[in-house]
Motif scaffolding. Sequence first.
Motif, PDB file in Angstrom:
ATOM      1  N   MET A  64       0.853  -1.060  -0.202  1.00 47.93           N
ATOM      2  CA  MET A  64      -0.035   0.086  -0.023  1.00 47.93           C
ATOM      3  C   MET A  64       0.914   1.227  -0.023  1.00 47.93           C
ATOM      4  O   MET A  64       1.869   1.048   0.604  1.00 47.93           O
ATOM      5  N   ASP A  65       0.432   2.281  -0.533  1.00 48.72           N
ATOM      6  CA  ASP A  65       1.182   3.484  -0.730  1.00 48.72           C
ATOM      7  C   ASP A  65       1.752   3.974   0.613  1.00 48.72           C
ATOM      8  O   ASP A  65       2.977   4.565   0.817  1.00 48.72           O
ATOM      9  N   ALA A  66       1.117   4.129   1.669  1.00 49.06           N
ATOM     10  CA  ALA A  66       1.781   4.458   3.200  1.00 49.06           C
ATOM     11  C   ALA A  66       2.782   3.558   3.395  1.00 49.06           C
ATOM     12  O   ALA A  66       3.750   4.219   4.154  1.00 49.06           O
ATOM     13  N   ASN A  67       3.090   2.440   2.944  1.00 49.21           N
ATOM     14  CA  ASN A  67       4.191   1.535   3.658  1.00 49.21           C
ATOM     15  C   ASN A  67       5.166   1.229   2.345  1.00 49.21           C
ATOM     16  O   ASN A  67       5.837   0.510   2.662  1.00 49.21           O
ATOM     17  N   PHE A  68       4.716   1.477   1.345  1.00 51.29           N
ATOM     18  CA  PHE A  68       5.400   1.100   0.062  1.00 51.29           C
ATOM     19  C   PHE A  68       6.920   1.602   0.022  1.00 51.29           C
ATOM     20  O   PHE A  68       7.190   2.854   0.368  1.00 51.29           O
ATOM     21  N   THR A  69       7.838   0.837  -0.148  1.00 54.47           N
ATOM     22  CA  THR A  69       9.301   1.220  -0.177  1.00 54.47           C
ATOM     23  C   THR A  69       9.952   0.729  -1.568  1.00 54.47           C
ATOM     24  O   THR A  69       9.842  -0.616  -1.615  1.00 54.47           O
ATOM     25  N   GLU A  70      10.177   1.259  -2.622  1.00 51.89           N
ATOM     26  CA  GLU A  70      10.686   0.514  -3.706  1.00 51.89           C
ATOM     27  C   GLU A  70      11.967  -0.434  -3.447  1.00 51.89           C
ATOM     28  O   GLU A  70      12.027  -1.344  -4.117  1.00 51.89           O
ATOM     29  N   GLU A  71      12.629  -0.232  -2.489  1.00 47.11           N
ATOM     30  CA  GLU A  71      13.851  -1.184  -2.173  1.00 47.11           C
ATOM     31  C   GLU A  71      13.331  -2.451  -1.812  1.00 47.11           C
ATOM     32  O   GLU A  71      13.878  -3.606  -1.803  1.00 47.11           O
ATOM     33  N   GLN A  72      12.300  -2.506  -1.405  1.00 45.75           N
ATOM     34  CA  GLN A  72      11.934  -3.688  -0.492  1.00 45.75           C
ATOM     35  C   GLN A  72      10.749  -4.543  -1.459  1.00 45.75           C
ATOM     36  O   GLN A  72      10.303  -5.675  -1.033  1.00 45.75           O
ATOM     37  N   ILE A  73      10.484  -3.994  -2.421  1.00 47.24           N
ATOM     38  CA  ILE A  73       9.137  -4.591  -3.243  1.00 47.24           C
ATOM     39  C   ILE A  73       9.841  -5.360  -4.658  1.00 47.24           C
ATOM     40  O   ILE A  73      10.813  -4.689  -5.183  1.00 47.24           O
ATOM     41  N   GLU A  74       9.568  -6.475  -4.871  1.00 42.61           N
ATOM     42  CA  GLU A  74      10.146  -7.148  -6.164  1.00 42.61           C
ATOM     43  C   GLU A  74       9.563  -6.276  -7.438  1.00 42.61           C
ATOM     44  O   GLU A  74       8.400  -5.645  -7.489  1.00 42.61           O
ATOM     45  N   SER A  75      10.248  -6.490  -8.522  1.00 41.52           N
ATOM     46  CA  SER A  75       9.859  -5.935  -9.656  1.00 41.52           C
ATOM     47  C   SER A  75       9.972  -6.969 -10.760  1.00 41.52           C
ATOM     48  O   SER A  75      10.795  -7.944 -10.555  1.00 41.52           O
TER      49      SER A  75
ATOM     50  N   SER B 136       8.497   2.167 -17.411  1.00 43.72           N
ATOM     51  CA  SER B 136       9.106   1.508 -16.106  1.00 43.72           C
ATOM     52  C   SER B 136       8.775   2.091 -14.843  1.00 43.72           C
ATOM     53  O   SER B 136       9.057   3.243 -14.836  1.00 43.72           O
ATOM     54  N   TYR B 137       8.504   1.245 -13.557  1.00 41.44           N
ATOM     55  CA  TYR B 137       8.071   1.543 -12.536  1.00 41.44           C
ATOM     56  C   TYR B 137       7.178   2.592 -12.253  1.00 41.44           C
ATOM     57  O   TYR B 137       7.163   3.379 -11.513  1.00 41.44           O
ATOM     58  N   CYS B 138       6.304   2.871 -13.281  1.00 45.58           N
ATOM     59  CA  CYS B 138       5.143   3.781 -13.262  1.00 45.58           C
ATOM     60  C   CYS B 138       4.202   3.415 -12.086  1.00 45.58           C
ATOM     61  O   CYS B 138       3.351   4.192 -11.809  1.00 45.58           O
ATOM     62  N   ASN B 139       3.982   2.132 -11.647  1.00 44.18           N
ATOM     63  CA  ASN B 139       3.015   1.758 -10.738  1.00 44.18           C
ATOM     64  C   ASN B 139       3.671   1.762  -9.170  1.00 44.18           C
ATOM     65  O   ASN B 139       3.153   0.974  -8.291  1.00 44.18           O
ATOM     66  N   SER B 140       4.439   2.868  -8.999  1.00 44.22           N
ATOM     67  CA  SER B 140       5.203   3.191  -7.622  1.00 44.22           C
ATOM     68  C   SER B 140       4.095   3.789  -6.856  1.00 44.22           C
ATOM     69  O   SER B 140       2.954   4.117  -7.312  1.00 44.22           O
TER      70      SER B 140
END
Length: 171
Positions: free
Chosen positions: A77-88, A143-147
């Motif tokens: 979820m947006d409030a907890n989202f960290t790009e470094e910790q999410i798979e892509s 790329s990465y537009c769903n951050s």
Amino acid sequence: MTVLQQHIKYEATNVKQVAYADALTGAGKVEDVRKWWDLVTSPGPETGYCPNASLSVECFLCSYSPRSNSSRIDGCMDANFTEEQIESGSCDLGCESVTVYDINGEMESFHRNCATNDTIMTNTCETYTTRVLIRRVCSCDFSYCNSASSLRWTGLLVAVSLAAVLSLGYT
């Protein structure tokens, strides 16, 4: 390939490029790279180079459901989202972020994923309502537009707020 390289050289395109054997890549401003790519694809076959580019983009891949019995922490979820910790992953059709609510407005699930064949690519957010569900789908094709970009969601909030104000003023 040297004939093609003369045709697309940096001085003519402002795109830095690297070629090795039969592979070619370029980097620069988006507008310049698009023009460069047009130059590569149009005379390329005539000069002995037949480009076969992948049109895939990188997307974040995660899901969260507050109703699941899982003890996993919500990092999607947006409030907890960290790009470094999410798979892509690599996605051929673009990216999406989907939030599903039940008819009472309670969130059932949220996911960031590859777009599917059913996804309407709008580079914006759309809301679809049925008798039992409300789906908010944000689709995009870079790329990465769903951050968890605040700009993307700010635009959504403005659109929803404007729709609410207009509906109140004209009922």
